[in-house]
Motif scaffolding. Structure first.
Motif, PDB file in Angstrom:
ATOM      1  N   HIS A 103      31.455 -11.310  13.895  1.00  0.00           N
ATOM      2  CA  HIS A 103      32.739 -11.984  13.744  1.00  0.00           C
ATOM      3  C   HIS A 103      32.771 -12.683  12.398  1.00  0.00           C
ATOM      4  CE1 HIS A 103      30.465 -15.496  15.201  1.00  0.00           C
ATOM      5  NE2 HIS A 103      31.454 -16.261  14.751  1.00  0.00           N
ATOM      6  N   SER A 104      33.954 -13.115  12.025  1.00  0.00           N
ATOM      7  CA  SER A 104      34.101 -13.778  10.734  1.00  0.00           C
ATOM      8  C   SER A 104      34.373 -15.266  10.914  1.00  0.00           C
ATOM      9  CB  SER A 104      35.238 -13.137   9.932  1.00  0.00           C
ATOM     10  OG  SER A 104      36.473 -13.272  10.600  1.00  0.00           O
ATOM     11  N   HIS A 105      34.056 -15.998   9.872  1.00  0.00           N
ATOM     12  CA  HIS A 105      34.406 -17.410   9.755  1.00  0.00           C
ATOM     13  C   HIS A 105      35.325 -17.504   8.536  1.00  0.00           C
ATOM     14  CE1 HIS A 105      30.612 -19.105  11.994  1.00  0.00           C
ATOM     15  NE2 HIS A 105      31.452 -18.501  12.800  1.00  0.00           N
ATOM     16  N   PRO A 106      36.636 -17.354   8.737  1.00  0.00           N
ATOM     17  CA  PRO A 106      37.569 -17.285   7.604  1.00  0.00           C
ATOM     18  C   PRO A 106      37.511 -18.485   6.663  1.00  0.00           C
ATOM     19  CG  PRO A 106      38.694 -16.745   9.648  1.00  0.00           C
ATOM     20  CD  PRO A 106      37.331 -17.227  10.012  1.00  0.00           C
ATOM     21  N   ASN A 107      37.263 -19.648   7.190  1.00  0.00           N
ATOM     22  CA  ASN A 107      37.217 -20.848   6.353  1.00  0.00           C
ATOM     23  C   ASN A 107      35.903 -21.592   6.516  1.00  0.00           C
ATOM     24  OD1 ASN A 107      39.977 -20.683   5.339  1.00  0.00           O
ATOM     25  ND2 ASN A 107      40.555 -21.035   7.464  1.00  0.00           N
ATOM     26  N   GLY A 108      34.878 -20.867   6.898  1.00  0.00           N
ATOM     27  CA  GLY A 108      33.611 -21.531   7.191  1.00  0.00           C
ATOM     28  C   GLY A 108      32.444 -20.910   6.462  1.00  0.00           C
ATOM     29  N   ARG A 109      31.279 -21.192   6.992  1.00  0.00           N
ATOM     30  CA  ARG A 109      30.031 -20.719   6.402  1.00  0.00           C
ATOM     31  C   ARG A 109      29.562 -19.464   7.123  1.00  0.00           C
ATOM     32  NH1 ARG A 109      26.393 -26.030   5.856  1.00  0.00           N
ATOM     33  NH2 ARG A 109      24.927 -24.375   5.438  1.00  0.00           N
ATOM     34  N   ALA A 110      28.725 -18.711   6.444  1.00  0.00           N
ATOM     35  CA  ALA A 110      28.190 -17.466   6.995  1.00  0.00           C
ATOM     36  C   ALA A 110      26.964 -17.760   7.857  1.00  0.00           C
ATOM     37  CB  ALA A 110      27.857 -16.491   5.874  1.00  0.00           C
ATOM     38  N   GLU A 111      27.163 -18.627   8.843  1.00  0.00           N
ATOM     39  CA  GLU A 111      26.107 -18.923   9.803  1.00  0.00           C
ATOM     40  C   GLU A 111      26.762 -19.309  11.125  1.00  0.00           C
ATOM     41  OE1 GLU A 111      24.948 -23.571   9.194  1.00  0.00           O
ATOM     42  OE2 GLU A 111      24.101 -22.159   7.766  1.00  0.00           O
ATOM     43  N   PRO A 112      26.046 -19.140  12.220  1.00  0.00           N
ATOM     44  CA  PRO A 112      26.628 -19.475  13.523  1.00  0.00           C
ATOM     45  C   PRO A 112      26.989 -20.960  13.598  1.00  0.00           C
ATOM     46  CG  PRO A 112      24.654 -18.149  13.808  1.00  0.00           C
ATOM     47  CD  PRO A 112      24.708 -18.547  12.360  1.00  0.00           C
ATOM     48  N   SER A 113      28.109 -21.219  14.201  1.00  0.00           N
ATOM     49  CA  SER A 113      28.573 -22.591  14.398  1.00  0.00           C
ATOM     50  C   SER A 113      28.007 -23.139  15.710  1.00  0.00           C
ATOM     51  CB  SER A 113      30.095 -22.600  14.461  1.00  0.00           C
ATOM     52  OG  SER A 113      30.540 -21.924  15.631  1.00  0.00           O
ATOM     53  N   PRO A 114      28.116 -24.448  15.918  1.00  0.00           N
ATOM     54  CA  PRO A 114      27.725 -24.983  17.224  1.00  0.00           C
ATOM     55  C   PRO A 114      28.509 -24.330  18.368  1.00  0.00           C
ATOM     56  CG  PRO A 114      27.905 -26.766  15.639  1.00  0.00           C
ATOM     57  CD  PRO A 114      28.439 -25.523  14.961  1.00  0.00           C
ATOM     58  N   ARG A 115      29.765 -23.991  18.126  1.00  0.00           N
ATOM     59  CA  ARG A 115      30.565 -23.304  19.161  1.00  0.00           C
ATOM     60  C   ARG A 115      29.966 -21.935  19.460  1.00  0.00           C
ATOM     61  NH1 ARG A 115      36.171 -23.145  21.269  1.00  0.00           N
ATOM     62  NH2 ARG A 115      36.057 -21.364  22.651  1.00  0.00           N
ATOM     63  N   ASP A 116      29.570 -21.196  18.396  1.00  0.00           N
ATOM     64  CA  ASP A 116      28.922 -19.901  18.600  1.00  0.00           C
ATOM     65  C   ASP A 116      27.684 -20.072  19.476  1.00  0.00           C
ATOM     66  OD1 ASP A 116      30.780 -18.607  16.927  1.00  0.00           O
ATOM     67  OD2 ASP A 116      29.485 -18.787  15.169  1.00  0.00           O
ATOM     68  N   ALA A 117      26.898 -21.117  19.197  1.00  0.00           N
ATOM     69  CA  ALA A 117      25.672 -21.352  19.963  1.00  0.00           C
ATOM     70  C   ALA A 117      25.976 -21.631  21.426  1.00  0.00           C
ATOM     71  CB  ALA A 117      24.883 -22.506  19.350  1.00  0.00           C
ATOM     72  N   SER A 118      27.030 -22.393  21.681  1.00  0.00           N
ATOM     73  CA  SER A 118      27.338 -22.707  23.079  1.00  0.00           C
ATOM     74  C   SER A 118      27.847 -21.487  23.832  1.00  0.00           C
ATOM     75  CB  SER A 118      28.345 -23.859  23.169  1.00  0.00           C
ATOM     76  OG  SER A 118      29.616 -23.456  22.723  1.00  0.00           O
ATOM     77  N   ASP A 119      28.457 -20.534  23.118  1.00  0.00           N
ATOM     78  CA  ASP A 119      28.999 -19.337  23.761  1.00  0.00           C
ATOM     79  C   ASP A 119      27.997 -18.183  23.844  1.00  0.00           C
ATOM     80  OD1 ASP A 119      31.393 -20.673  24.002  1.00  0.00           O
ATOM     81  OD2 ASP A 119      32.372 -19.629  22.352  1.00  0.00           O
ATOM     82  N   ALA A 120      26.921 -18.246  23.083  1.00  0.00           N
ATOM     83  CA  ALA A 120      26.006 -17.109  22.962  1.00  0.00           C
ATOM     84  C   ALA A 120      25.076 -16.971  24.165  1.00  0.00           C
ATOM     85  CB  ALA A 120      25.155 -17.254  21.695  1.00  0.00           C
ATOM     86  N   ALA A 121      24.939 -15.732  24.612  1.00  0.00           N
ATOM     87  CA  ALA A 121      23.885 -15.414  25.582  1.00  0.00           C
ATOM     88  C   ALA A 121      22.594 -15.309  24.777  1.00  0.00           C
ATOM     89  CB  ALA A 121      24.190 -14.094  26.275  1.00  0.00           C
ATOM     90  N   ARG A 122      21.544 -15.878  25.250  1.00  0.00           N
ATOM     91  CA  ARG A 122      20.251 -15.806  24.547  1.00  0.00           C
ATOM     92  C   ARG A 122      19.581 -14.497  24.932  1.00  0.00           C
ATOM     93  NH1 ARG A 122      23.124 -20.472  24.142  1.00  0.00           N
ATOM     94  NH2 ARG A 122      21.977 -22.105  23.078  1.00  0.00           N
ATOM     95  N   ASP A 123      20.149 -13.376  24.417  1.00  0.00           N
ATOM     96  CA  ASP A 123      19.756 -12.039  24.858  1.00  0.00           C
ATOM     97  C   ASP A 123      19.042 -11.217  23.785  1.00  0.00           C
ATOM     98  OD1 ASP A 123      21.874 -11.604  23.154  1.00  0.00           O
ATOM     99  OD2 ASP A 123      23.182 -10.707  24.663  1.00  0.00           O
TER     100      ASP A 123
END
Length: 160
Positions: A103-123
């Motif tokens: 996915h893209s971060h249109p106005n952000g950094r090229a790293e996972p956000s805290p929101r990404d971390a909360s939504d991610a399955a640790r798979d």
């Protein structure tokens, strides 16, 4: 403390996570896919683009764009569940192997956000994050270095 594993599959997953921490494996991304992801993110701006990655743990062979069905696609993403279910079914029947998401971060950094971390399955699947002209790779893991969910993965781009 010794963990109690209830199946051989748990042992395999546990070993994969341990090996990934000690010996992070880079992932090969073709120049064509690199350009595809950058173009898709630019076309989706100001919304986040998103999609599925296919290949093997050390190589991304294909990227499938998916609809971003998030309530606020300018701030977050949600891959269309129908696309995700279809990809899992294809993989289970011997087709392309789903190895991750992007996915893209249109106005952000090229790293996972805290929101990404909360939504991610640790798979242990790959996450590619596109921001501006950068793409970074991360592996979702149970005890990741970033936000407790992601470990960085080196992207190898073949010489053009």
């Amino acid at each position: 403390i010794v963990p109690v594993l209830t199946s051989p599959a748990e042992l395999v997953l546990d070993c994969r996570s341990f090996i990934a921490i000690l010996w992070p494996m880079p992932v090969l991304l073709s120049s064509a896919l690199h350009h595809q992801l950058l173009a898709e993110a630019a076309a989706a701006f100001p919304h986040e683009c998103c999609g599925l990655l296919f290949g093997s743990p050390d190589r991304i062979d294909a990227a499938q764009p998916c609809a971003n069905v998030a309530d606020d696609p300018a701030r977050t993403f949600e891959i269309d569940p129908a696309a995700l279910i279809a990809a899992e079914r294809v993989a289970r029947s011997g087709g392309k192997r789903l190895v991750g998401y992007y996915h893209s971060h249109p106005n952000g950094r090229a790293e996972p956000s805290p929101r990404d971390a909360s939504d991610a399955a640790r798979d242990d699947r790959l996450w590619l994050i596109v921001a501006g002209d950068r793409i970074t790779a991360w592996r979702a893991s149970a005890h990741g270095a970033l936000h407790g969910a992601f470990d960085p993965v080196e992207i190898l781009l073949p010489a053009s």
